[in-house]
Design a protein around this motif. Structure first.
Motif, PDB file in Angstrom:
ATOM      1  N   LEU A  50       0.731  -1.253  -0.011  1.00 51.00           N
ATOM      2  CA  LEU A  50      -0.259   0.161  -0.294  1.00 51.00           C
ATOM      3  C   LEU A  50       0.498   1.048   0.414  1.00 51.00           C
ATOM      4  O   LEU A  50       2.039   1.894   0.636  1.00 51.00           O
ATOM      5  CB  LEU A  50      -1.040   0.112   1.354  1.00 51.00           C
ATOM      6  N   ALA A  55      -1.917   6.227   5.524  1.00 54.10           N
ATOM      7  CA  ALA A  55      -2.952   4.521   6.481  1.00 54.10           C
ATOM      8  C   ALA A  55      -3.287   3.759   7.848  1.00 54.10           C
ATOM      9  O   ALA A  55      -3.918   2.729   7.638  1.00 54.10           O
ATOM     10  CB  ALA A  55      -1.313   3.729   6.200  1.00 54.10           C
ATOM     11  N   MET A  62      -9.276   1.726   4.188  1.00 58.79           N
ATOM     12  CA  MET A  62      -7.719   1.980   4.402  1.00 58.79           C
ATOM     13  C   MET A  62      -7.609   0.682   5.883  1.00 58.79           C
ATOM     14  O   MET A  62      -6.568  -0.412   6.023  1.00 58.79           O
ATOM     15  CB  MET A  62      -6.991   3.037   4.660  1.00 58.79           C
ATOM     16  N   ILE A  71      -2.578  -6.322   3.409  1.00 59.10           N
ATOM     17  CA  ILE A  71      -1.383  -5.578   3.563  1.00 59.10           C
ATOM     18  C   ILE A  71      -0.119  -6.357   3.504  1.00 59.10           C
ATOM     19  O   ILE A  71      -0.514  -6.379   5.357  1.00 59.10           O
ATOM     20  CB  ILE A  71      -1.492  -4.445   3.686  1.00 59.10           C
ATOM     21  N   VAL A  74       3.187  -0.654   3.969  1.00 62.20           N
ATOM     22  CA  VAL A  74       2.535  -0.125   3.574  1.00 62.20           C
ATOM     23  C   VAL A  74       4.270   1.067   2.954  1.00 62.20           C
ATOM     24  O   VAL A  74       5.242   0.591   4.439  1.00 62.20           O
ATOM     25  CB  VAL A  74       2.336   0.395   5.162  1.00 62.20           C
TER      26      VAL A  74
END
Length: 228
Positions: A50, A55, A62, A71, A74
């Motif tokens: 991501l 985030a 998200m 995920i 990040v």
């Protein structure tokens, strides 16, 4: 006839699979393509990277994407929120990787990919832990750190209006990261609040030309009193 509009959010996300690198536009809650992210979270994907300004917020889709374990990594400038989120727990448990990037550097790394620039030097982060392991050069009397452009497989962005060619306009602060992300991914998907006829957009107000946009999906703006 060129018509980049697709019938549904699900169709707009076609081709996104496990391990993809995905940019998500927005600055805080402004300009974030929540309908696209919510639909992505429902697909139970794994191993995604991501790339976004933040985030760890407690708004939009998200946090749900992170909470569901989609995920793996990040890349952002601000991962925290006003309260603890799933990101905090996963990061502390070593279940999610974080690359922290100063906000201006993050924007420039994305813009560099947009412009076809593979890397650049910046004085930001020189002499700090964020520069550890990176090449540093003395340029015009200042230490500068080598940073590489960030590219993605998909960019999920939000705009205000689009025509069928995919030309986009933005409204106020909604432009933020969305504009530069549009040219930094192999496939750009835009959710928009208005569909207009070809030729209806003032050329001087088209921020993102359709050449940078692959798919567009209409997500009407919530009516007054509804959740944004």
């Amino acid at each position: 006839m060129i018509d980049k509009f697709v019938a549904s959010v699900e169709a707009a996300l076609e081709g996104i699979g496990d391990g993809a690198a995905i940019m998500v536009g927005g600055f805080g809650a402004v300009g974030q393509p929540n309908a696209l992210v919510d639909a992505l979270a429902a697909r139970n994907l794994r191993g995604l990277t991501l790339i976004a300004n933040n985030a760890g917020g407690d708004f939009g889709g998200m946090p749900k994407l992170i909470e569901r374990g989609a995920i793996a990594r990040v890349i952002c400038s601000y991962p925290r929120a006003s309260r603890r989120t799933a990101f905090d727990e996963l990061y502390e448990a070593g279940k999610i990787e974080l690359e922290l990037v100063p906000q201006g550097t993050l924007a420039e790394r994305i813009r560099a990919a947009n412009a076809g620039i593979p890397a650049f030097f910046t004085p930001t982060s020189a002499g700090t832990e964020l520069a550890a392991g990176k090449e540093t050069r003395r340029i015009n009397g200042r230490d500068c750190v080598l940073e590489y452009a960030i590219e993605a497989d998909f960019a999920l962005i939000e705009a205000w209006a689009a025509d069928r060619w995919g030309n986009l306009t933005f409204r106020r602060a909604g432009r933020n990261f969305n504009q530069i992300m549009a040219g930094a991914a192999k496939v750009t998907v835009a959710s928009v609040h208005r569909r207009v006829e070809l030729g209806a957009l003032d050329p001087d107000r088209i921020v993102t030309p359709g050449v940078f946009v692959d798919r567009v999906v209409l997500v009407p703006e919530p009516m007054e009193g509804e959740a944004a």
